[in-house]
Design an enzyme around this catalytic site. Structure first.
Site, PDB file in Angstrom:
ATOM      1  CE  LYS A 276      -6.024   0.016   2.078  1.00  0.00           C
ATOM      2  NZ  LYS A 276      -6.619  -0.016   3.179  1.00  0.00           N
TER       3      LYS A 276
ATOM      4  CD  GLU B 133      -2.657   1.411   2.520  1.00  0.00           C
ATOM      5  OE1 GLU B 133      -2.126   0.782   3.661  1.00  0.00           O
ATOM      6  OE2 GLU B 133      -3.796   2.159   3.013  1.00  0.00           O
TER       7      GLU B 133
HETATM    8  P1  13P Z   1      -8.722   4.961   4.904  1.00  0.00           P
HETATM    9  O1  13P Z   1     -10.103   4.137   3.850  1.00  0.00           O
HETATM   10  O2  13P Z   1      -9.193   5.517   5.784  1.00  0.00           O
HETATM   11  O3  13P Z   1      -8.520   5.527   4.188  1.00  0.00           O
HETATM   12  O4  13P Z   1      -7.989   3.624   5.270  1.00  0.00           O
HETATM   13  C1  13P Z   1      -7.384   2.378   4.158  1.00  0.00           C
HETATM   14  C2  13P Z   1      -6.124   1.825   4.793  1.00  0.00           C
HETATM   15  O5  13P Z   1      -5.578   0.700   4.856  1.00  0.00           O
HETATM   16  C3  13P Z   1      -5.299   2.914   5.749  1.00  0.00           C
HETATM   17  O6  13P Z   1      -4.295   2.518   5.744  1.00  0.00           O
END
Ligand code: 13P
Length: 340
Positions: free
Chosen positions: A219, A177
């Site tokens: 992600k 991510e």
């Molecule tokens: P948000 O959808 O609130 O941005 O959170 C997702 C997430 O896992 C952030 O690391």
């Protein structure tokens, strides 16, 4: 438990009509969310809240996986069932946030690097034994004057590469991510450029790290105007630019891209995902892994009161259902007010 191959775990996580619930708020983050509804971030309140989310009847129709925080892995539902087991029994894959948070990058004002690789191999063993089958690691990329630097991008890509390799070695699907933050007055073009640089660096690194992309999920952020930009792009432009940046940088072997909501409202997050799926088909599944955008209505309805649990669960179910519709481009704004 028979060992599952990475590809089938990844496929389950991006199954048709389903997405991931991110419920992996660290201690400071959950405290922020609880302060918003005026409740204390005690261990029991955190447990009760996660219990509410995970025991929502029927949520498994729309939720394929849940990202847990370390404390939650070791907690149990009110009936005594450990949370990872509870999720598994509903056909939901439990996963775990394994990063130690984004810290200041030394000598690089305004930039961050994510920590948490030391000792990770050992921690992964324990998480696997507890039933977790995927990992998540978040890198934070800030946009500002002259940042991100090439060094900042490389430092984060390196960590994500090592995380992904360690995860696959341990039998987990890594969810890598990189989040390009929405904070600032930058244009959508600037967000596109930075996202493209970060994703390019990430996939270069995953390749060098010998990571199997068919057992990896990305992600990432959508391509958005900065939150303080004087002109902000609309739904169609966000969808088109996001799909464009993915086509430019994300290999076709990746089974799915699961977006974070990153401070967008719940309705915006759903509308953007819906629009992207309307302009498909794409080489990868485009799905959600929302934290705030799935939980906000439930948290507001709950307010820490056990008498509100049912209303909060209804709110979560409804939000998850709308995002499920967005997976096939069949969401419409009229559905917002329909009964859950
Ligand atoms: P948000 O959808 O609130 O941005 O959170 C997702 C997430 O896992 C952030 O690391």
């Amino acid at each position: 438990m028979p060992a599952q191959d990475l590809q089938s775990i990844a496929a389950a996580l991006v199954a048709e009509g389903k997405g991931i619930l991110a419920a992996d708020e660290s201690f400071p983050t959950i405290e922020k969310r609880f302060t918003g509804i005026d409740i204390e971030s005690s261990e029991e309140n955190r447990r009760a809240y996660r219990d509410l989310l995970f025991t929502t009847e029927g949520v498994e129709e729309f939720i394929s996986g849940v990202i847990l925080f370390d404390e939650t892995v070791h907690q149990s539902a009110s009936d005594g069932t450990p949370f990872p087991q509870l999720l598994e029994s509903k056909g939901i894959v439990p996963g775990i946030k394994v990063d130690g948070g984004a810290k200041d990058l030394a000598l690089h004002d305004g930039e961050k690097v994510t920590e948490g690789l030391d000792g990770l191999r050992g921690r992964l063993k324990e998480y696997y034994e507890k039933g977790n089958r995927f990992t998540k690691w978040r890198a934070v990329i800030n946009i500002g004057d002259n940042i991100p630097t090439e060094y900042g991008i490389k430092a984060n890509a390196d960590a994500l590469g090592r995380l992904a390799a360690l995860s696959q070695e341990g039998g987990f699907v890594p969810i890598v991510e990189p989040e390009v933050m929405m904070d600032g007055g930058h244009s959508i073009d600037r967000c596109y450029e930075v996202t493209a640089r970060m994703l390019d660096a990430l996939f270069g690194e995953l390749k060098r790290a010998s990571v199997d992309l068919t057992g990896t999920l990305l992600k990432t952020n959508m391509v958005l105007s900065g939150v303080d930009a004087s002109e902000r792009a609309g739904v169609e432009e966000v969808a088109r630019r996001t799909v464009d940046v993915l086509k430019e940088t994300v290999p076709d072997e990746i089974p799915g891209v699961v977006f974070l909501s990153g401070g967008q409202t719940d309705e915006q997050s759903t509308a953007h995902l819906n629009e992207m799926n309307k302009i498909g088909p794409h080489p990868w599944e485009l799905s959600f892994s929302y934290g705030r955008a799935l939980q906000a209505p439930a948290l507001d309805a709950w307010k820490g009161e056990s008498s509100n649990v049912e209303a909060a669960q209804k709110a979560l179910y409804h939000r998850a259902k709308l995002n499920s519709a967005a997976r096939s481009g069949s969401y419409t704004s009229d559905m917002e007010n329909a009964a859950a």
